[in-house]
Design an enzyme around this catalytic site. Structure first.
Site, PDB file in Angstrom:
ATOM      1  CG  PHE A   7       3.509   5.941   2.672  1.00  0.00           C
ATOM      2  CD1 PHE A   7       3.320   7.144   2.037  1.00  0.00           C
ATOM      3  CD2 PHE A   7       2.816   5.698   3.846  1.00  0.00           C
ATOM      4  CE1 PHE A   7       2.455   8.092   2.550  1.00  0.00           C
ATOM      5  CE2 PHE A   7       1.936   6.656   4.368  1.00  0.00           C
ATOM      6  CZ  PHE A   7       1.764   7.853   3.707  1.00  0.00           C
ATOM      7  CD1 TRP A  49       2.567   0.212  -2.503  1.00  0.00           C
ATOM      8  CD2 TRP A  49       2.282   2.402  -2.154  1.00  0.00           C
ATOM      9  NE1 TRP A  49       3.775   0.841  -2.773  1.00  0.00           N
ATOM     10  CE2 TRP A  49       3.616   2.187  -2.569  1.00  0.00           C
ATOM     11  CE3 TRP A  49       1.883   3.709  -1.866  1.00  0.00           C
ATOM     12  CZ2 TRP A  49       4.547   3.223  -2.700  1.00  0.00           C
ATOM     13  CZ3 TRP A  49       2.804   4.744  -2.001  1.00  0.00           C
ATOM     14  CH2 TRP A  49       4.117   4.480  -2.414  1.00  0.00           C
ATOM     15  CG  HIS A  50      -0.664   5.763  -0.007  1.00  0.00           C
ATOM     16  ND1 HIS A  50      -1.215   5.291  -1.176  1.00  0.00           N
ATOM     17  CD2 HIS A  50       0.032   6.867  -0.341  1.00  0.00           C
ATOM     18  CE1 HIS A  50      -0.876   6.104  -2.166  1.00  0.00           C
ATOM     19  NE2 HIS A  50      -0.121   7.062  -1.704  1.00  0.00           N
ATOM     20  N   GLY A  51      -0.402   2.683   3.525  1.00  0.00           N
ATOM     21  CA  GLY A  51      -0.215   2.428   4.945  1.00  0.00           C
ATOM     22  C   GLY A  51      -1.065   1.302   5.459  1.00  0.00           C
TER      23      GLY A  51
END
Lengths: 311, 489
Positions: B489, B322-324
């Site tokens: 993000f 999700w973060h990257g």
């Protein structure tokens, strides 16, 4: 709501006092190595990179201005290799800087191999591909404002406490005439350490760069432009022996090329690079204060001689 | 538009004045216009995606509310999930997976060729997508009534204080607030402003200052020695906390000024005694989202032990992703998954060991050691989070503790610090001092927020504090309008 507005007004008053202090520092004291070069127009200029910024004192050229009646003021408008290598960006900024209609200006054009080089990886040389396109000389339209807010807002990236600290404990001083005076330790051991780093960097640079046709053409255009406004002198500022040797390996024909440009424009080329033994540097690349003063006096004397003999 | 910009300094007071000046029934219009204006200052095109997904979610939510039978709601749920997650996948993950499949196909000598999209990632897409998904799932489960007012729903999705970097709010917590009449309340407004000031201090005085030293090292790790790599890693640990929690404080403070209560997102996470506890204190809105919408639907801990550990690990992997869209984030997530699973598995053994060596007789030392170990584990994982590439991350890990023998020479040590600080030592000292100030503030605020403690002090003490804070922001702040880390993000 009234209570909030009243208390906000008090807080604003506190901030106003703080900003008043900052205003004083910006107007009358040191800001950074470049700001005050953008606060007034000039009729005579010293241009080049940091070697010229630190190595040439307009103050030592003042007698020359007086004797030969060159137009004033004289400003050291040299920056760094990252900001003012020769190119369309620097030329455009010089044009903005010059007082329109100047006829008897004095122009010291400091040259060195690095200010005329680009990376070997650059396939096509185009003005937009030069790295200084992203610097302040490119984006700063106003270069002659007494209070240059555009520069302060967009290019002064240091926290404001530096305005206080840099004035209390200055490591450098930007004189009003544009000379950047460095106040750093110059003991033998420290200079040796700095030189080691510099030589390593520039040796690497020599392997990764090549002379630029675009920059060379820009230098020619700059000389031709300045010639319309006064006397131009192309100058190669002295550096340390080690640095000079790297430059001779990097561009062995550099002096010949500069001589050719000078000759075709009928301007003198004064080459002080072989006289490295006479001057002291802080890091092999930049003249130390005492040597800068000595060099500037020598330059003034040589310009006077050249002018007298009609060269 | 960034919170730490002159533009926001003009925008926010205007919005606040208009908000309290307008009759209550028109305020949702102002908030909607302000939120879209705020968002479109990045790129106007982003608003099309935001508006599109808002309309689809409003429609699917409304249609689900007309179906008493859960089975009949499913198609609308799937439509919304497809729209939200499809957009997120396309903009954020398509090129990453495409690139990874291309590399894998190359290794396996299998023909594979799919063109990459040249798409700019819309700011905040991960945040507002998750917020919308939580709404639609809650409506599907019948836990929340679908919002019938399109304007109010649109404000819920696009609410400018929390649109681009959270906190990721829940419909149960937010939607009803948009129907309340917010009056001007001096205490609430000034408390919100103080929170915004504290958040701004964390961002411009601490986070952006640390970034000046971290970025050169992490952008060229091979040019730096082990001590610089270690310093940069420790500094980044505080940088990301101050950057993100600073933004959250400003978001929560800004919402509070106009009368809205957002959830807390950080609770002194570096004082955690375990990585599990860390995730109950760090980015709380995201970790609770993953708990409620991924971990529990997977079975949570209501399944056999090995399965619950597997579920935990999956959640952390997905959280990393999700973060990257980069393998470094996946490894960062996996590391945390390993930490949490291993921590849970070994909890009783560690407790026994602590008792055997007599550590439980010194609870403060025991707590301190737990906090220190947790901090080190989290800091180590941040290497993967911050590194530009996997090879950079591995280089840093391998060289973190090398070359220290040279530092016994005082000149070498000072030269290293000088180089690390960008050749201006006061910046390094300020950075260390600001971290100390931060942690002292955390200790002081263990039981109650400092701004609430200050309220009980004499007026001159309060004003000294407020002046010191704002003057620190003006004089010490790094104002090169650096984006917030979590915006990517």
């Amino acid at each position: 709501m009234k209570k909030l507005l009243y208390k906000s007004a008090i807080m604003f008053a506190v901030w106003l006092v703080a900003f008043g202090g900052l205003f004083y520092l910006v107007k009358y004291r040191y800001v950074d190595a470049f700001y005050h070069k953008f606060t007034y127009p000039a009729a005579s200029l010293v241009i080049g990179t940091s070697r010229a910024a630190q190595g040439i004192l307009p103050e030592e050229l003042q007698p020359l201005l007086k004797i030969k009646n060159y137009a004033k003021p004289l400003l050291n408008y040299a920056f760094t290799l990252s900001h003012s290598p020769y190119g369309p960006v620097y030329l455009a900024s010089i044009k903005r800087k010059l007082i329109p209609g100047t006829r008897n200006g004095l122009y010291i054009v400091a040259v060195d191999p690095w200010s005329l080089a680009v990376s070997k990886s650059l396939q096509t040389e185009h003005p937009d591909s030069l790295f200084e396109k992203g610097g302040f000389l490119s984006s700063l339209a106003s270069v002659n404002s007494t209070l240059n807010l555009t520069y302060l807002k967009e290019h002064y990236t240091r926290p404001y406490y530096r305005l206080v600290l840099d004035n209390l404990h200055p490591m450098e001083k930007l004189h009003r005439d544009g000379w950047l005076e460095m106040d750093i330790p110059v003991s033998e051991a420290i200079v040796k350490r700095r030189m080691k780093g510099k030589i390593a960097d520039y040796t690497k640079k020599a392997g990764a760069e090549k002379r630029s046709v675009l920059r060379l053409n820009s230098l020619k255009e700059t000389v031709q432009f300045l010639k319309q406004h006064g006397d131009v002198y192309m100058v190669r500022v002295p550096v340390s022996e080690a640095m000079y040797n790297i430059e001779q390996t990097f561009q062995p024909d550099f002096d010949a090329v500069m001589q050719q440009i000078a000759g075709s424009n009928n301007v003198p080329y004064l080459n002080y690079a072989p006289a490295y033994r006479r001057y002291q540097t802080t890091d092999g690349n930049h003249l130390y204060n005492g040597s800068s003063r000595k060099f500037s006096r020598q330059l003034a004397a040589d310009i006077l001689k050249a002018k007298s003999t009609g060269n | 538009m960034l919170f730490n910009s002159l533009e926001f300094l003009v925008f926010f007071p205007i919005v606040v004045c208009l908000f309290f000046g307008l009759p209550y029934r028109f305020r949702w219009i102002l908030l909607l216009i302000a939120s879209y204006y705020f968002y479109m200052r990045w790129r106007p095109e982003y608003a099309i995606i935001l508006a599109g997904t808002t309309l689809i979610d409003y429609f699917t939510g409304y249609m689900m509310s007309r179906q008493p039978d859960r089975k009949k709601r499913k198609p609308y749920l799937y439509l919304s999930l497809l729209s939200n997650l499809g957009v997120l996948f396309t903009f954020k993950y398509f090129n990453f997976f495409n690139q990874s499949f291309t590399e894998l196909a190359h290794i396996l000598n299998v023909p594979y060729a799919a063109p990459a999209f040249s798409l700019l990632l819309p700011v905040g897409i991960s945040f507002y997508t998750f917020q919308s998904v939580s709404y639609i799932i809650d409506v599907y489960k019948g836990e929340v009534q679908a919002e019938k007012h399109l304007g109010v729903f649109a404000v819920f999705v696009s609410f400018f204080p929390q649109l681009v970097a959270g906190p990721i709010e829940r419909a149960q917590h937010m939607l009803w607030q948009f129907r309340q009449k917010q009056d001007f309340n001096y205490e609430r407004v000034t408390d919100g402003l103080k929170l915004m000031a504290w958040g701004l201090f964390k961002k411009v005085v601490i986070a952006d200052r640390l970034a000046m030293m971290v970025n050169p090292v992490y952008n060229n790790p091979t040019e730096y020695d082990g001590f610089s790599l270690l310093l940069a890693t420790v500094f980044f640990t505080f940088q990301i906390y101050c950057d993100f929690s600073g933004y959250s404080d400003m978001a929560i403070g800004a919402a509070q000024v106009i009368g809205f209560r957002l959830m807390d997102n950080f609770k002194r996470p570096y004082f955690s005694k375990s990585v599990g506890e860390f995730w109950r204190r760090w980015h709380i809105s995201l970790s609770t989202w993953f708990r409620d919408y991924l971990y529990i639907p997977l079975g949570g801990n209501r399944v056999v032990k090995w399965r619950s550990y597997y579920n935990l690990f999956i959640v952390f992997l997905v959280s990393g992703l999700w973060h990257g869209a980069n393998w470094t984030f996946v490894i960062w997530g996996a590391l945390h998954g390993i930490y949490v699973v291993f921590g849970t598995l070994t909890k009783s053994y560690r407790q026994q060991m602590a008792e055997q060596i007599g550590l439980t007789g010194f609870p403060k030392i025991h707590t301190f050691l737990n906090v220190l170990v947790t901090f080190c584990l989290v800091a180590f994982a941040w290497i993967f989070f911050r590194a530009n590439t996997l090879s950079d991350a591995l280089y840093i890990c391998r060289n973190l503790f090398t070359g220290y023998s040279e530092l016994t020479d005082k000149q070498e040590f000072l030269a290293t610090i000088q180089r690390f600080s960008g050749y201006y030592k006061p910046e390094f000292m300020l950075a260390v001092l600001s971290i100390l100030v931060l942690e002292i503030m955390h200790l002081v605020q263990r039981r109650e927020a400092l701004r609430l403690q200050l309220k009980r002090q004499p007026v001159y003490v309060r004003w000294l504090g407020y002046s010191a804070l704002t003057l620190a922001i003006i004089f010490l702040g790094v104002f090169n309008e650096t984006q917030f880390i979590y915006f990517q993000f």
